[in-house]
Enzyme design. Sequence first.
Site, short mmCIF file in Angstrom:
data_model
loop_
_atom_site.label_atom_id
_atom_site.label_comp_id
_atom_site.label_asym_id
_atom_site.label_seq_id
_atom_site.Cartn_x
_atom_site.Cartn_y
_atom_site.Cartn_z
N CYS A 114 6.43 14.47 -9.06
CA CYS A 114 5.28 15.20 -8.50
C CYS A 114 5.35 16.69 -8.77
CB CYS A 114 5.19 14.94 -7.00
SG CYS A 114 5.13 13.19 -6.62
N HIS A 247 0.95 20.22 -3.63
CA HIS A 247 0.96 18.84 -4.11
C HIS A 247 0.32 17.98 -3.02
CE1 HIS A 247 2.12 14.94 -5.40
NE2 HIS A 247 3.12 14.81 -4.55
N ASN A 277 -2.02 10.34 -3.52
CA ASN A 277 -0.93 11.03 -4.23
C ASN A 277 -0.95 10.64 -5.71
OD1 ASN A 277 1.47 11.97 -5.29
ND2 ASN A 277 2.75 11.24 -3.61
O1 UT7 Z 1 5.42 13.10 -3.55
C1 UT7 Z 1 6.20 12.77 -2.45
C2 UT7 Z 1 5.76 11.39 -2.07
N1 UT7 Z 1 6.10 10.87 -0.80
C3 UT7 Z 1 5.65 11.33 0.39
O2 UT7 Z 1 5.04 12.35 0.55
C4 UT7 Z 1 5.98 10.45 1.57
C5 UT7 Z 1 6.42 11.18 2.79
N2 UT7 Z 1 6.49 10.24 3.90
C6 UT7 Z 1 5.42 9.87 4.63
O3 UT7 Z 1 4.35 10.38 4.41
C7 UT7 Z 1 5.60 8.87 5.72
O4 UT7 Z 1 6.98 8.60 5.91
C8 UT7 Z 1 4.86 7.53 5.41
C9 UT7 Z 1 3.35 7.78 5.48
C10 UT7 Z 1 5.22 7.01 4.04
C11 UT7 Z 1 5.20 6.47 6.45
O5 UT7 Z 1 4.95 6.95 7.75
P1 UT7 Z 1 6.06 6.80 8.88
O6 UT7 Z 1 5.50 7.37 10.11
O7 UT7 Z 1 7.31 7.44 8.36
O8 UT7 Z 1 6.18 5.24 9.00
P2 UT7 Z 1 7.46 4.30 8.87
O9 UT7 Z 1 7.83 4.13 7.44
O10 UT7 Z 1 8.52 4.73 9.84
O11 UT7 Z 1 6.89 2.95 9.42
C12 UT7 Z 1 6.40 2.82 10.77
C13 UT7 Z 1 5.79 1.45 10.92
C14 UT7 Z 1 6.69 0.31 10.39
O12 UT7 Z 1 6.52 -0.80 11.25
P3 UT7 Z 1 7.60 -1.14 12.39
O13 UT7 Z 1 8.89 -1.36 11.63
O14 UT7 Z 1 7.64 0.06 13.27
O15 UT7 Z 1 7.04 -2.36 13.01
C15 UT7 Z 1 6.09 -0.01 9.05
O16 UT7 Z 1 6.32 -1.34 8.67
O17 UT7 Z 1 4.57 1.36 10.15
C16 UT7 Z 1 4.62 0.21 9.31
N3 UT7 Z 1 3.85 0.47 8.11
C17 UT7 Z 1 2.53 0.26 8.03
N4 UT7 Z 1 1.64 -0.21 8.92
C18 UT7 Z 1 0.37 -0.29 8.52
C19 UT7 Z 1 4.29 0.97 6.94
N5 UT7 Z 1 3.27 1.07 6.07
C20 UT7 Z 1 2.16 0.64 6.73
C21 UT7 Z 1 0.81 0.51 6.36
N6 UT7 Z 1 -0.05 0.06 7.29
N7 UT7 Z 1 0.37 0.87 5.15
#
Ligand code: UT7
Length: 320
Positions: A114, A247, A277
């Site tokens: 990125c 970004h 992204n």
């Molecule tokens: O260029 C750099 C690229 N990367 C980034 O910028 C990513 C940076 N990170 C983030 O933006 C966030 O960490 C995410 C948006 C990717 C994820 O958000 P989070 O608040 O960190 O969620 P998490 O991974 O801790 O997941 C929380 C819950 C999980 O369920 P349980 O285990 O609590 O039951 C996931 O399975 O949300 C669930 N989950 C979803 N639910 C609905 C994960 N993806 C999804 C989804 N829809 N798409």
Amino acid sequence: MTYSRILGVGSFLPAKRVSNDDLAQIVETSDEWIFQRTGIKARHLAADDENTSDLAVKAARNALQQANTDPNEIDLIIVGTVTGDYAFPSTACLVQQKLGITNRCPAFDIQAACAGFMYAMTMADAYIRGGLCKKALIIGAETLSRIVNWQDRNTCVLFGDGAGAAVLGASDEPGILCSKMYADGEFASVLHMDGRMNNGDWTGAKFINMDGQAVFKFAVKALSEVAKETIEAANFPAEKIDWLVPHQANSRIIDATAKHLKLPPEKVILTVAEHANTSAASIPLALDYDIQSGKIQRGQHLLLEGIGGGFAWGAMLLRY
Ligand code: UT7
């Protein structure tokens, strides 16, 4: 003193738009979850017969037109991408051929995920200031949809395809004022696609893998620090920055970084809602979008920043 100035910017988004509701038909997710966590509403995806070089060429043509530059005036091409058409030749070589550039200028790809566009701009700036070239074509282009697992809701909702380009030219007037680029391979496994061809077989991962929370935590700190360092190194007053052009990965990372820099939301360019992204393409796409909208004007000061797999990250201060 010779500076590198942006002479023109262009971008291209593939026609197919996929909304969060469309994705909720494929994986267990919702518009509410995606929008609250990321600020994303939709993404554009390349058609089956559209490759990264095709998107890159369309963005480049727009940038060349804006720069009033004939393709054969270009004497350096750098493409930032992690989704080049082939293992080799580089996407930049394909772009050179497709644009009809016959002057045999150097053309190569940069792989800094990125941060690829800023890395490429930094390298072109060094070429220009060192007298090695006069007009460089810098492109960020990706077809991330090809390396996203469409069954994995953790990642598939985050990414999109697109391309953005800038023509950089040697100028007596200030343009790029300062850039600071970093990488730390200690974090290679946090955001990666560690697959490769091995004697005719693909070994390892075929899709993007990410520890989202680890990226989030590192990103806010690293981006705030590098942005501050860049402004200080340029000896530029932070309050004179007209636009933060970050970004576009996640609106929460962008908001947190802007807050650390004490930049009000009105000074932040935000296109993640419609683009998602797009990795190396995201900054030039955002730049072009808000040049076209009239927000970003000639003579204004822009702070670019971003981070991606590697980790590779950086910031750049420039006068547009
Ligand atoms: O260029 C750099 C690229 N990367 C980034 O910028 C990513 C940076 N990170 C983030 O933006 C966030 O960490 C995410 C948006 C990717 C994820 O958000 P989070 O608040 O960190 O969620 P998490 O991974 O801790 O997941 C929380 C819950 C999980 O369920 P349980 O285990 O609590 O039951 C996931 O399975 O949300 C669930 N989950 C979803 N639910 C609905 C994960 N993806 C999804 C989804 N829809 N798409």
